[in-house]
Each structure stands twice: as C-alpha cells, then as structure tokens.
Design an enzyme around this catalytic site. Structure first.
Site, mmCIF file in Angstrom:
data_model
loop_
_atom_site.group_PDB
_atom_site.id
_atom_site.type_symbol
_atom_site.label_atom_id
_atom_site.label_comp_id
_atom_site.label_asym_id
_atom_site.label_seq_id
_atom_site.Cartn_x
_atom_site.Cartn_y
_atom_site.Cartn_z
ATOM 1 N N ASP A 237 -9.898 89.217 22.481
ATOM 2 C CA ASP A 237 -9.852 90.061 21.290
ATOM 3 C C ASP A 237 -9.790 91.523 21.732
ATOM 4 O O ASP A 237 -10.808 92.143 22.037
ATOM 5 C CB ASP A 237 -11.103 89.782 20.443
ATOM 6 C CG ASP A 237 -11.238 90.737 19.262
ATOM 7 O OD1 ASP A 237 -10.398 91.647 19.116
ATOM 8 O OD2 ASP A 237 -12.197 90.576 18.494
ATOM 9 N N TYR B 14 -18.103 90.907 17.863
ATOM 10 C CA TYR B 14 -17.670 90.855 16.471
ATOM 11 C C TYR B 14 -16.165 90.654 16.462
ATOM 12 O O TYR B 14 -15.426 91.403 17.106
ATOM 13 C CB TYR B 14 -18.042 92.160 15.758
ATOM 14 C CG TYR B 14 -17.624 92.225 14.309
ATOM 15 C CD1 TYR B 14 -18.323 91.528 13.330
ATOM 16 C CD2 TYR B 14 -16.522 92.982 13.915
ATOM 17 C CE1 TYR B 14 -17.945 91.597 11.988
ATOM 18 C CE2 TYR B 14 -16.137 93.057 12.586
ATOM 19 C CZ TYR B 14 -16.847 92.365 11.627
ATOM 20 O OH TYR B 14 -16.467 92.431 10.309
ATOM 21 N N LYS C 192 -6.117 98.020 15.093
ATOM 22 C CA LYS C 192 -6.491 99.429 15.231
ATOM 23 C C LYS C 192 -5.337 100.313 15.742
ATOM 24 O O LYS C 192 -4.527 100.756 14.958
ATOM 25 C CB LYS C 192 -7.744 99.547 16.086
ATOM 26 C CG LYS C 192 -8.942 98.833 15.425
ATOM 27 C CD LYS C 192 -10.259 99.136 16.086
ATOM 28 C CE LYS C 192 -11.421 98.326 15.566
ATOM 29 N NZ LYS C 192 -12.058 98.841 14.382
HETATM 30 N N1 HOZ Z 1 -16.110 96.808 12.064
HETATM 31 C C1 HOZ Z 1 -15.930 98.205 12.231
HETATM 32 C C2 HOZ Z 1 -16.792 98.707 13.326
HETATM 33 N N2 HOZ Z 1 -16.793 97.948 14.512
HETATM 34 C C3 HOZ Z 1 -16.242 98.972 10.986
HETATM 35 C C4 HOZ Z 1 -15.078 99.127 10.151
HETATM 36 C C5 HOZ Z 1 -15.222 100.162 9.052
HETATM 37 O O1 HOZ Z 1 -16.289 100.304 8.495
HETATM 38 O O2 HOZ Z 1 -14.248 100.828 8.757
#
Ligand code: HOZ
Length: 449
Positions: free
Chosen positions: A258, A163, A286
């Site tokens: 990534d 992802y 992050k």
């Molecule tokens: N894409 C995030 C987990 N891999 C989730 C982000 C969120 O819901 O804060």
C-alpha cells in the site's frame, strides 16, 4: 516568503487551556457541527485529540496555509500527502483549469487515463497494468478483492497500526483516526468480516509466519504500508519487506504493498524501489491525483485480467479516471520526474529534521525523528519506534505540548501522534527557520513539563 499573521503575534505562549484557533474558526466550526457529524468529513480533522476547534482553512499557497482568522501556518500536512509541490502550484492549477474547461467528467474513457496509467507503469517495475479509482480506500479494498478472486483464499494479514482505508474488513487494529481516537476496530463491522483479517505487529516477520501457519492454505494476501505512516512515521526494518515477499511467495499468497502515502513521496517508483521488493499488487493514491480524487491499484497483467470486464472480479466507479483529477495528477508527477528531485528534497528536509533533533538534545527532550524522501515524522520516545506498541508508548503529554506550541506559533502539524508529516518542493530555508524557531519554544515547553 512567510508574512506575519495579522491576528497573532510572531511568537505565542502556550498554556494547557489556550484556544488553538481564533474566533472566526471557532464560529465556523460550531456552525459546521450543527450540520456535519463532528463538524468534519473525516474524523482526524476534528482536532478532538488536541482539544477540538481546528482552524478553518481558507486558502493555501506554496508551503503556507491561511485560516479564517488570517493566521498563517507552514503546512506539514499538505492535504495528508498529495501536495508534493505545495498548495496551488501554478502548473497543477493550470492543468486543472485546462481540463475543466473541456468538461468536468464523462463517465467514459478519456485520453489522459492511459497516459497516467503508463506513467505509473513506467515508474513501478512491479506494475504492468493499472486500474484508476477515486480514493486510497477504494484502491486497497479493490486490490484485496482481486487478491481473493485470484487466489480463491479468504484471509488477509495486515499490521497493527497500519491503515488501508475504511473498508469494513480493514478496520481491524487500524491506524490513523482509528488509533487517534482509540477506536482500532469500528462498530458496524460484522464479526464475520473482521474474522477474515489477522493483524500482527509491524516489522515482525515471526508474527507473520505464525499467522500463515494458523491459517494454513487460506491466506489470500498480506497488505502492508512499506513505510508505516498512519501510526506516526515508522520505517521498515531491514529485511522486513523482502521477508514478506519471501513468505508470500512460499505460501502462494499475494503481497499487496500500500503505497497510497509513500508512492511518489519517497522515490520515483515508491518505497518498493528503494527496498528492491516487487509486490504482486500496489495501491496508489494521494500524489497521483495532485490534490484531487485519484487513486489506483496495479500489478501483472495476468492478475489484473481477473477484473471485470475481462474477468469475474467486479469493481467500478463514476469518478474513476476523472479527467480533471487525471490532469492534476499528471502535472503533479511531471514536476517530480526531474532527475535528482527526491534526493534534493530529502537533503532540504534533512536540514529541518537534523535541526529538530539538535534542538531536542539541547533541551534534554527524548525525541526520535526520521525521514525518507519527502515523508517524515517524530516521536517523543527515548528509543526508536518500530511498531504500534512502541508508537503508543511514546510520551503523549510531550507530544500534545509540542503540538499546541507549534500551532500557536504558526506551524501546522497533524493533530495526532499517529500520522506522518510531509515536505514539499515549495518548502525551503525560510520555512525551516520559521519551524525551528517555533520548535525551540515547543521543546522548552516540553522540557518544563
Ligand atoms: N486518513 C488520513 C490520514 N492518514 C486522513 C484523511 C483526511 O482527513 O483528509
């Protein structure tokens, strides 16, 4: 130190129908569902896969979070990765307060931006210049636009279950919430966009080679999570990342790593330093925002010179390099810059992951658990998981039973088998003891299925 939850016994039995949350969380979530689609601002938070009704979180301190019913949990989601030192670390909070007192944002250059950029450049040998943005989605989307601008090619190769944010052309065989809700390809994405993305199995160099052959001369980039963290926790096979480097160099395509999740989580300099592989572009997010909205992408100067205002590849943002976010990120990273930080944290996390493996064995439950630095994860599977197909073949009923029991006993895990878990420097022996006590019950529940 952990304190007992006022509204919940120290241990709780799990049944398939037991509500996972208390009445206040349920009421707040019902109200949110009236005004927010699905009640959430990011799909995986809805706990739809585990029966709905997520706890509504009201505060966090160190390794612990508290919900609206005053239930307390040891947190292994940690805001999906940013909180390397736990919730509300005093140094990060102080940096935010000091920056906020000087103004919340200017949409203009501020001194901290270059300091954060230099910190990233010093940490990542592959990066000479970096552009700050506000989310991992933006970082990956912009890095790929830059890759297309620099190469004049169009196709992007990614991996099934990885992802890279929710840009249109990346919602193809995607992980995270897309895998959680069995929506690997999003509606609303024109087929023409999706056709420029080729997805191959993770850890499969032959498949990447075949994709290059099929799109001979037109592959702008391969984008990869160096540790897959959006299909559960799946480490790179030996030679996988180096093999991608070799193929990209041979085909005059760019390698985009990534590290939104892994950067500053597994090592100073990310997984690419551990694997000794230099990508053309790196995406970060992050941890570099310490819990606020900061992300970045970077690479060699000649490549970054394609970006406006120097070149013709456009990317912009009002909140890019926001001074409060930058201050939080710098404080977060400073705490991790001490020599030995990552090895000492991995050792502490090892007590937890080894403990889980031992408990699973004692209960006779097939279980795979792994860790790198402060990232970790597990599958209910009798063999190591190496790609999305094997992740999806893990025992989902066992996972759900484990998840429910852990939740009811005060351990907060991602509400999806297709997410990684995280550890922070605020976690310690007390949290490990609490987690293993819950896990003992959870594995017993799984064994009884
Ligand atoms: N894409 C995030 C987990 N891999 C989730 C982000 C969120 O819901 O804060």
């Amino acid at each position: 130190m952990p304190r007992p939850s006022p509204s919940r016994p120290a241990t709780a039995a799990v049944t398939a129908t037991a509500p996972l949350t208390g009445p206040k969380s349920q009421a707040l979530f019902a109200a949110a569902q009236q005004v927010i689609p699905g009640g959430v601002n990011s799909p995986v938070r809805a706990w739809k896969r585990v029966g709905g009704n997520p706890p509504i979180i009201t505060s966090g301190t160190g390794a612990w979070i508290t919900d609206a019913d005053r239930r307390r949990y040891v947190d292994y989601v940690l805001s999906w990765g940013p909180l390397l030192h736990g919730h509300a670390h005093p140094a990060v909070v102080k940096a935010v307060q000091q920056a906020a007192a000087k103004g919340l944002g200017f949409g203009a250059p501020t001194p901290g931006e270059a300091v954060l950029a230099q910190t990233l450049i010093d940490a990542f040998p592959s990066i000479e210049q970096v552009r700050l943005v506000s989310s991992g989605t933006e970082a990956c989307m912009s890095a790929l636009r830059l890759a297309r601008a620099a190469t004049g090619k169009e196709v992007v190769i990614k991996c099934d279950g990885c992802y890279h944010g929710h840009a249109d052309h990346l919602l193809v065989a995607a992980g995270s919430g897309c895998a959680t809700f069995n929506q690997p390809d999003s509606s609303g994405v024109p087929a023409a966009f999706a056709s420029l993305t080729v997805s191959v199995p993770y850890n499969d160099l032959a498949a990447v080679e075949a994709a290059f052959a099929k799109h001979q001369g037109n592959v702008a980039a391969v984008i990869v999570e160096p540790i897959a963290g959006n299909m559960g926790f799946v480490p790179p096979a030996p030679g996988w990342l180096a093999g991608l480097r070799t193929l990209c160099t041979r085909e005059k395509s760019l390698l985009v790593i990534d590290e939104v999740m892994s950067g500053f989580r597994v090592a100073w300099g990310g997984m690419q330093v551990l694997a000794n592989v230099k990508p053309d572009l790196t995406c970060l997010g992050k941890t570099i925002g310490g819990g606020l909205a900061v992300a970045a992408y970077g690479g060699k100067k000649d490549l970054m010179a394609h970006l406006a205002p120097l070149g013709g590849c456009y990317q912009a943002g009002t909140l890019s390099g926001n001074p409060v976010g930058v201050a939080a990120g710098l404080a977060n990273l400073k705490l991790a810059s001490k020599p030995g930080f990552y090895t000492s944290q991995e050792k502490k996390l090892g007590v937890l992951t080894d403990g889980l493996a031992k408990l699973a064995k004692r209960h006779g439950v097939p279980f795979q658990v792994g860790r790198i630095g402060t990232m970790w994860g597990f599958f209910f599977h009798d063999r190591p998981v190496t790609d999305f197909a094997s992740a999806a073949a893990s025992n989902q009923q066992a996972w759900l039973t484990f998840f429910r029991t852990m939740t009811l006993n005060g351990v907060y895990l991602a509400a999806s088998p297709f997410e990684a878990a995280f550890w922070s420097s605020a976690h310690g022996p007390a949290e490990v003891r609490h987690t293993l006590a819950a896990a003992d019950q959870a594995f017993a529940a799984v064994a009884a299925l």
